[in-house]
Design an enzyme around this catalytic site. Structure first.
Site, mmCIF file in Angstrom:
data_model
loop_
_atom_site.group_PDB
_atom_site.id
_atom_site.type_symbol
_atom_site.label_atom_id
_atom_site.label_comp_id
_atom_site.label_asym_id
_atom_site.label_seq_id
_atom_site.Cartn_x
_atom_site.Cartn_y
_atom_site.Cartn_z
ATOM 1 N N ASP A 182 7.722 7.085 -4.525
ATOM 2 C CA ASP A 182 7.985 5.508 -4.029
ATOM 3 C C ASP A 182 7.373 5.355 -2.657
ATOM 4 O O ASP A 182 7.734 6.050 -1.647
ATOM 5 C CB ASP A 182 9.408 5.336 -4.145
ATOM 6 C CG ASP A 182 9.680 4.011 -3.680
ATOM 7 O OD1 ASP A 182 9.327 3.291 -2.896
ATOM 8 O OD2 ASP A 182 10.841 3.415 -4.103
ATOM 9 N N HIS A 183 6.184 4.779 -2.574
ATOM 10 C CA HIS A 183 5.347 4.746 -1.389
ATOM 11 C C HIS A 183 6.053 4.193 -0.079
ATOM 12 O O HIS A 183 5.596 4.516 0.884
ATOM 13 C CB HIS A 183 4.038 4.193 -1.804
ATOM 14 C CG HIS A 183 3.740 2.878 -1.678
ATOM 15 N ND1 HIS A 183 4.235 1.882 -2.620
ATOM 16 C CD2 HIS A 183 3.361 2.206 -0.799
ATOM 17 C CE1 HIS A 183 3.919 0.795 -2.382
ATOM 18 N NE2 HIS A 183 3.489 0.949 -1.110
ATOM 19 N N HIS A 245 11.384 0.069 -4.345
ATOM 20 C CA HIS A 245 11.222 -0.108 -2.748
ATOM 21 C C HIS A 245 12.615 -0.540 -2.400
ATOM 22 O O HIS A 245 13.050 -0.102 -1.155
ATOM 23 C CB HIS A 245 9.752 -1.035 -2.701
ATOM 24 C CG HIS A 245 8.775 -0.489 -3.434
ATOM 25 N ND1 HIS A 245 8.356 0.970 -3.653
ATOM 26 C CD2 HIS A 245 7.521 -1.187 -3.660
ATOM 27 C CE1 HIS A 245 7.120 1.003 -3.914
ATOM 28 N NE2 HIS A 245 6.638 -0.096 -4.038
HETATM 29 C C1 BG6 Z 1 3.595 -1.784 -5.234
HETATM 30 C C2 BG6 Z 1 3.732 -2.848 -6.302
HETATM 31 O O1 BG6 Z 1 4.508 -0.763 -5.639
HETATM 32 O O2 BG6 Z 1 3.767 -2.278 -3.841
HETATM 33 C C3 BG6 Z 1 2.583 -4.077 -5.896
HETATM 34 O O3 BG6 Z 1 3.460 -2.389 -7.360
HETATM 35 C C4 BG6 Z 1 2.861 -4.485 -4.434
HETATM 36 O O4 BG6 Z 1 2.914 -5.147 -6.498
HETATM 37 C C5 BG6 Z 1 2.799 -3.105 -3.483
HETATM 38 O O5 BG6 Z 1 1.867 -5.399 -3.975
HETATM 39 C C6 BG6 Z 1 3.060 -3.467 -2.170
HETATM 40 O O6 BG6 Z 1 2.969 -2.343 -1.138
HETATM 41 P P1 BG6 Z 1 2.552 -2.492 0.183
HETATM 42 O O7 BG6 Z 1 2.495 -1.243 0.779
HETATM 43 O O8 BG6 Z 1 1.220 -3.291 0.463
HETATM 44 O O9 BG6 Z 1 3.995 -3.362 0.866
#
Ligand code: BG6
Length: 491
Positions: A182-183, A245
């Site tokens: 979950d980045h 997230h």
């Molecule tokens: C991803 C989603 O997990 O997170 C995308 O699948 C989204 O739809 C992205 O655009 C957003 O990541 P960040 O790091 O740019 O907020």
């Protein structure tokens, strides 16, 4: 923190994630001196490619998306360890060739049988890849070495499919070798929520129902779905980001202090909060869903969701979702947590705002107190990373007039160190074998448990409410807040 020698095997090398995030993150780790000696990168894909073609793709991705400057010597170090194995996931021969290539890399680069398999592929391919890794024995770590599998969300489509996916993965790898990405947990500002709460004595005494009025968690994006129609349609905003997230953010904001930051302690506290989450009785009034229509964004005319390439004109997929949740425990009973996310909104901003109750008595003139907002502590997750505290202050002058002001902490001003990109941190943790920033399957399932009834309800509701691209979402989301006598924060 340094990792020992190992090989990263990447499935899905031609995908967007590999090009924009994973390959650049590997380079950035190299640039920071954090790649282990002998580090090797193996790409596997259905392309008639040689090593040099994969090296070219990596080189281009690094040039386009790496955060640190391009340095020839770092690239050379990475290039030496690049290999490519062509093949279909269903092709036994290709996986036998992969096993042979890995054995050879161990010989020549001293990687000692330590492999991380990164499945950057749609979940429908997980079973066949996992099956192949099992068949070839690649999932079994010989004594003294390790084998890990990294999987990307979506971890299923609902509770049932998440469970099935997990059965497949655990049939080949023990839970301790599974790293679910979950980045958001890799983001500095997200980890800093724990530091803010537990390294200080300033906030925790008021971090509860006696002082907090409500919490707003927002993840707004200005982009549309881009080229991701195939992934996004039928998934929608809530499954795409709330299930993972935003619920992870909620867990970090609401959990009790873990006894340590070791994986089990941290996960246990997050699980307790997720288990205590309650949905409002009336989902119609306490959730909102929208779909972007055409509009203007960044000075450009953009099409609506239903006109995007690859999207059915009848699609009922939401691109905006807002939900109200409560947490049934002593700390939070009665405090609403409002979560919202959407594509093609006014601007890109992710934040967590803890909004405090008004002072019980305001000995100022009525005019002043009417313009005074509620105190708030805002974690600015991105962009403009930092923390803001909003409070009332005397306006300089001869009268006792008050107005809201902000006190700001900005990373760029307080630290010389630059923040690693989320994937850099997470890839390094995979190589080290450090699991706290990866959700456990129990968290995944508890989160689906929260979302499933909402999705089931929405499935009966027909078309989501349209909202203009570049706006702040559907009117029903504002109405939902207004019914509670509150407003969304203006971003
Ligand atoms: C991803 C989603 O997990 O997170 C995308 O699948 C989204 O739809 C992205 O655009 C957003 O990541 P960040 O790091 O740019 O907020």
């Amino acid at each position: 923190r340094v990792a020992g020698p190992c090989v990263m095997v990447l499935f899905g090398v031609t995908g967007d994630l590999a090009k924009r995030k994973l390959l650049p993150a590997i380079y950035d780790l190299g640039n920071r001196g954090l790649l282990p000696p002998g580090f090797s990168l193996v790409g596997f894909a259905r392309r008639d490619w040689k090593d040099q073609d994969f090296a070219q793709l990596t080189h281009d991705a690094v040039k386009a998306h790496a955060r640190t400057p391009f340095r020839e010597e770092v690239w050379k170090q990475i290039r030496e360890g690049i290999h490519f194995v062509p093949g279909e996931f269903s092709d036994d021969g290709a996986f036998d060739a992969l096993a042979m290539a890995l054995a050879e890399i161990d010989e020549t680069r001293g990687t000692g049988g330590n492999y991380a398999f990164y499945l950057s592929v749609p979940p429908k391919f997980f079973p066949v890849v996992v099956e192949q890794l099992k068949r070839t024995g690649l999932s079994d770590a010989p004594d003294g070495s390790w084998r890990r599998v990294v999987i990307e969300k979506p971890f299923g489509h609902d509770l049932k499919s998440a469970h099935e996916l997990n059965e497949i993965t655990t049939s080949a790898f023990p839970e301790s070798s599974i790293f679910r990405i979950d980045h958001y947990l890799g983001k500095e500002t997200v980890q800093n929520i724990m530091a803010l709460r537990f390294a200080n004595n300033l906030y925790e005494p008021i971090w509860n129902r006696s002082f907090v009025d409500h919490v707003q968690i927002t993840m707004a994006e200005d982009i549309g779905i881009g080229g991701r129609a195939g992934y996004y349609d039928g998934i929608g905003a809530a499954r795409d980001v709330i299930q993972n997230h935003l619920l992870q953010l909620l867990a970090l904001v609401a959990m009790e202090d873990p006894t340590s930051f070791e994986a089990n302690s941290l996960r246990r506290e997050k699980e307790k909060v997720l288990k205590a989450v309650r949905l409002p009785a009336n989902l119609g009034l306490n959730t909102a869903r929208g779909q972007y229509s055409a509009g203007w964004q960044g000075g450009e005319k953009v099409v609506g969701y239903l006109q995007e390439e690859g999207i059915s004109p009848q699609s009922t997929t939401e691109t905006y979702a807002a939900i109200k949740l409560e947490i049934a425990n002593r700390r939070w009973a009665g405090v609403p947590f409002y979560l919202r996310t959407g594509k093609r909104l006014g601007r890109r901003v992710t934040e967590v705002a803890v909004v405090f109750q008004r002072a019980p008595h305001l000995p100022f003139s009525k005019d002043d107190t009417e313009i005074l907002g509620q105190n708030a502590l805002v974690v600015r997750v991105q962009p403009d990373e930092g923390i803001t505290v909003r409070f009332g202050s005397k306006v300089p002058g001869t009268a006792m007039e008050v107005r809201d002001v902000s006190m700001d902490f900005a990373y760029g001003e307080s630290f010389l160190e630059s923040s690693p990109e989320a994937y850099e941190r997470l890839l390094l943790d995979v190589m080290i074998g450090d699991p706290p920033l990866f959700p456990h399957q129990r968290e995944v399932e508890l989160s689906w448990n929260i979302l499933d009834p909402i999705e089931e309800f929405w499935a009966t509701q027909g078309q989501p409410e349209p909202y203009e691209s570049g706006s702040w979402g559907p009117e029903s989301a504002d109405a939902m807040m207004a019914r509670d006598g509150r407003v969304w924060r203006r971003l």
